[in-house]
Design a protein around this motif. Structure first.
Motif, PDB file in Angstrom:
ATOM      1  N   UNK A 163       0.829  -1.216   0.000  1.00 14.20           N
ATOM      2  CA  UNK A 163       0.000   0.000   0.000  1.00 14.20           C
ATOM      3  C   UNK A 163       0.860   1.261   0.000  1.00 14.20           C
ATOM      4  N   UNK A 164       0.525   2.188  -0.872  1.00 20.30           N
ATOM      5  CA  UNK A 164       1.310   3.416  -0.973  1.00 20.30           C
ATOM      6  C   UNK A 164       0.463   4.670  -0.783  1.00 20.30           C
ATOM      7  N   UNK A 165      -0.834   4.589  -1.051  1.00 22.44           N
ATOM      8  CA  UNK A 165      -1.691   5.755  -0.849  1.00 22.44           C
ATOM      9  C   UNK A 165      -2.326   5.701   0.530  1.00 22.44           C
ATOM     10  N   UNK A 166      -2.844   6.827   0.972  1.00 25.49           N
ATOM     11  CA  UNK A 166      -3.441   6.901   2.305  1.00 25.49           C
ATOM     12  C   UNK A 166      -4.642   5.976   2.441  1.00 25.49           C
ATOM     13  N   UNK A 167      -5.331   5.722   1.326  1.00 20.11           N
ATOM     14  CA  UNK A 167      -6.502   4.846   1.375  1.00 20.11           C
ATOM     15  C   UNK A 167      -6.154   3.377   1.170  1.00 20.11           C
ATOM     16  N   UNK A 168      -4.846   3.054   1.087  1.00 16.97           N
ATOM     17  CA  UNK A 168      -4.423   1.661   1.056  1.00 16.97           C
ATOM     18  C   UNK A 168      -4.239   1.044  -0.313  1.00 16.97           C
ATOM     19  N   UNK A 169      -4.263   1.835  -1.382  1.00 13.44           N
ATOM     20  CA  UNK A 169      -4.060   1.268  -2.711  1.00 13.44           C
ATOM     21  C   UNK A 169      -2.621   0.767  -2.848  1.00 13.44           C
ATOM     22  N   UNK A 170      -2.474  -0.456  -3.350  1.00 12.04           N
ATOM     23  CA  UNK A 170      -1.150  -1.046  -3.487  1.00 12.04           C
ATOM     24  C   UNK A 170      -0.483  -0.603  -4.783  1.00 12.04           C
ATOM     25  N   UNK A 171       0.849  -0.505  -4.721  1.00 14.41           N
ATOM     26  CA  UNK A 171       1.642  -0.119  -5.880  1.00 14.41           C
ATOM     27  C   UNK A 171       2.940  -0.913  -5.889  1.00 14.41           C
ATOM     28  N   UNK A 172       3.566  -0.989  -7.048  1.00 11.58           N
ATOM     29  CA  UNK A 172       4.900  -1.564  -7.173  1.00 11.58           C
ATOM     30  C   UNK A 172       5.911  -0.453  -6.938  1.00 11.58           C
ATOM     31  N   UNK A 173       6.742  -0.617  -5.908  1.00 10.82           N
ATOM     32  CA  UNK A 173       7.686   0.415  -5.475  1.00 10.82           C
ATOM     33  C   UNK A 173       9.092   0.020  -5.914  1.00 10.82           C
ATOM     34  N   UNK A 174       9.796   0.920  -6.611  1.00 10.89           N
ATOM     35  CA  UNK A 174      11.114   0.597  -7.152  1.00 10.89           C
ATOM     36  C   UNK A 174      11.787   1.866  -7.652  1.00 10.89           C
ATOM     37  N   UNK A 175      12.956   1.705  -8.251  1.00 13.91           N
ATOM     38  CA  UNK A 175      13.603   2.791  -8.968  1.00 13.91           C
ATOM     39  C   UNK A 175      13.757   2.367 -10.426  1.00 13.91           C
ATOM     40  N   UNK A 176      13.863   3.359 -11.293  1.00 19.29           N
ATOM     41  CA  UNK A 176      14.118   3.086 -12.704  1.00 19.29           C
ATOM     42  C   UNK A 176      14.842   4.274 -13.303  1.00 19.29           C
ATOM     43  N   UNK A 177      15.914   3.995 -14.019  1.00 21.57           N
ATOM     44  CA  UNK A 177      16.712   5.049 -14.649  1.00 21.57           C
ATOM     45  C   UNK A 177      17.144   6.112 -13.643  1.00 21.57           C
ATOM     46  N   UNK A 178      17.471   5.684 -12.415  1.00 28.78           N
ATOM     47  CA  UNK A 178      17.980   6.605 -11.412  1.00 28.78           C
ATOM     48  C   UNK A 178      16.929   7.441 -10.709  1.00 28.78           C
ATOM     49  N   UNK A 179      15.655   7.106 -10.859  1.00 29.46           N
ATOM     50  CA  UNK A 179      14.569   7.856 -10.228  1.00 29.46           C
ATOM     51  C   UNK A 179      13.753   6.908  -9.356  1.00 29.46           C
ATOM     52  N   UNK A 180      13.361   7.372  -8.166  1.00 28.45           N
ATOM     53  CA  UNK A 180      12.557   6.567  -7.255  1.00 28.45           C
ATOM     54  C   UNK A 180      11.080   6.885  -7.457  1.00 28.45           C
ATOM     55  N   UNK A 181      10.246   5.828  -7.357  1.00 32.66           N
ATOM     56  CA  UNK A 181       8.829   6.060  -7.522  1.00 32.66           C
ATOM     57  C   UNK A 181       8.027   4.777  -7.417  1.00 32.66           C
ATOM     58  N   UNK A 182       6.826   4.820  -7.967  1.00 29.74           N
ATOM     59  CA  UNK A 182       5.937   3.668  -7.874  1.00 29.74           C
ATOM     60  C   UNK A 182       5.092   3.585  -9.142  1.00 29.74           C
ATOM     61  N   UNK A 183       4.576   2.380  -9.405  1.00 32.28           N
ATOM     62  CA  UNK A 183       3.724   2.162 -10.570  1.00 32.28           C
ATOM     63  C   UNK A 183       2.386   1.601 -10.112  1.00 32.28           C
ATOM     64  N   UNK A 184       1.305   2.154 -10.685  1.00 31.71           N
ATOM     65  CA  UNK A 184      -0.054   1.738 -10.352  1.00 31.71           C
ATOM     66  C   UNK A 184      -0.744   1.184 -11.593  1.00 31.71           C
ATOM     67  N   UNK A 185      -1.524   0.126 -11.422  1.00 30.94           N
ATOM     68  CA  UNK A 185      -2.295  -0.373 -12.562  1.00 30.94           C
ATOM     69  C   UNK A 185      -3.513   0.500 -12.819  1.00 30.94           C
ATOM     70  N   UNK A 186      -3.975   0.484 -14.055  1.00 32.58           N
ATOM     71  CA  UNK A 186      -5.236   1.130 -14.399  1.00 32.58           C
ATOM     72  C   UNK A 186      -6.328   0.079 -14.223  1.00 32.58           C
ATOM     73  N   UNK A 187      -7.222   0.251 -13.230  1.00 39.54           N
ATOM     74  CA  UNK A 187      -8.230  -0.779 -12.972  1.00 39.54           C
ATOM     75  C   UNK A 187      -9.146  -1.037 -14.163  1.00 39.54           C
ATOM     76  N   UNK A 188      -9.287  -0.058 -15.064  1.00 40.51           N
ATOM     77  CA  UNK A 188     -10.124  -0.231 -16.250  1.00 40.51           C
ATOM     78  C   UNK A 188      -9.379  -0.917 -17.387  1.00 40.51           C
TER      79      UNK A 188
END
Length: 413
Positions: A163-188
């Protein structure tokens, strides 16, 4: 067999700390002795009400884990050569059965229902800088699961799905090309690659950077990012992908998974992590606040020498860890151990020492806290991931390990 010096130390510690001899006991099953993956996952893949295990190309039916079902084709082989004999084709990747080192294409596994059809799917992260895919559960049908690209290049050796958002939505947490962040799926559009959200400017992270995690460090209810150099504070709103605020704290050289939790019960989140994935050290960092200033006090759980900690526990390469309440006392415990042959039989610190697996029991006395070691096994260790989840019909927490010795399951008795 446990060397005599380890047995003697265990008997000594049991006499000094009676709780050591009263710990939970675990049964041990060596599920697969070929090296296919450094991680594993647990879910009820066939929806029969009993947890199953995913390791490498298969999922194994609980509770016995003897029946295998294909997730993706198990095609990889390597040549075992012996003097004056023809090479023998061996399944999987070079690991404990080889004299040299190899790496699998499966580093970490996570499960979730990614397409919302009510069946658990599998997220597989490959080597750093490689693709991440999720495999679609065929709802009981046999044969390879349909594969969907999640992200083209996932860096760091301990990325996580959490979970990464305050409401508990899960994300993939990692770095890529020297930048830190997260990736979220599009539920649709669950079959499409996930959407990248950077939280930092370009930094010093490369594909083999160690140590990353998520937890609410400042207690504001929003998950923050953890890394070896400090923590990144989540802003009040994520709209427009704002940069997060960095707070510098040295949490070691770069270890494994990182966690924020209140260890000593004083109401302040602390940080638990390993200090060096290929060296020594596991610690918790106590957060303090005095006169408006935040400080961090390091408490060693595992050191490089026996005299460095109260219980004298020493092992190298703590490359994976998990947090769970193993004994059901309401306090979070720590599970970790030695990664077997991270870089082969001649690499890193003590590569051929016993591949130990421990759970560390959290005990509190007032505002003081300690993690008491309990040896689960000395011939398995961890991979780049160690999984703790309910297993069996009773649903007691068990430990699943995937590494270069194969796959193991440890169930509480």
């Amino acid at each position: 067999m446990i060397p005599r010096r380890y047995l003697s130390l265990g008997l000594l510690l049991a006499s000094m700390y009676p709780s050591l001899s009263q710990a939970q006991t675990f049964s041990r099953i060596h599920l697969i002795d070929d090296f296919w993956a450094e991680g594993s996952a647990v879910a009820d893949f066939n929806k029969d009400g009993i947890p199953d295990i995913a390791y490498g190309p298969w999922w194994l039916e609980g509770p016995a884990f003897k029946v295998r079902h294909e997730i993706y084709p198990a095609t990889n082989t390597w040549d075992l050569t012996k003097p004056d004999a023809q090479p023998v084709k061996m399944p999987g990747f070079k690991g404990a059965k080889s004299e040299s080192n190899g790496y699998s294409d499966n580093f970490l596994d996570f499960t979730a229902d990614f397409n919302g059809d009510g069946w658990p799917d599998l997220l597989v992260l490959g080597l750093p800088n490689k693709e991440a895919y999720w495999y679609e559960n065929p709802k009981g049908a046999e044969g390879p699961w349909k594969r969907h690209l999640v992200f083209a290049s996932v860096d760091n050796e301990s990325p996580t799905y959490t979970p990464i958002t305050k409401d508990g939505q899960k994300a993939l947490v990692f770095t890529t090309d020297g930048v830190m962040g997260y990736a979220l799926p599009d539920p649709d559009k669950p079959d499409q690659p996930w959407v990248w959200h950077p939280i930092s400017p370009k930094g010093p992270w490369q594909k083999y950077t160690h140590g990353i995690g998520v937890g609410d460090v400042n207690g504001d209810g929003r998950p923050d990012f953890l890394e070896a150099r400090g923590w990144w504070e989540q802003p009040a709103s994520l709209e427009g992908d704002p940069m997060w605020t960095f707070h510098e704290v040295l949490f070691g050289k770069g270890g494994a998974q990182m966690f924020a939790m209140d260890v000593n019960g004083d109401g302040l989140p602390d940080v638990v992590t390993s200090l060096d994935a290929h060296g020594y050290g596991v610690a918790w960092f106590e957060q303090t606040r005095e006169n408006g200033l935040t400080g961090w006090n390091k408490h060693l759980i595992v050191g490089a020498k026996t005299e460095e900690t109260a219980h004298g526990t020493v092992f190298s390469q703590p490359h994976a860890m998990a947090i769970a309440d193993i004994n059901g006392d309401g306090l979070p415990d720590l599970v970790t151990g030695k990664r077997f042959w991270a870089h082969g039989p001649k690499g890193d610190a003590e590569p051929n020492a016993p591949a130990v697996l421990y759970w560390f029991e959290l005990k509190r006395t007032g505002k003081a806290a300690e993690f008491i070691p309990h040896l689960i096994d000395n011939d398995s260790g961890v991979g780049t991931q160690v999984t703790v989840a309910p297993l069996g019909k009773a649903g007691k927490l068990g430990v699943v390990v995937g590494n270069k010795k194969g796959a193991f399951v440890f169930q509480q008795q």
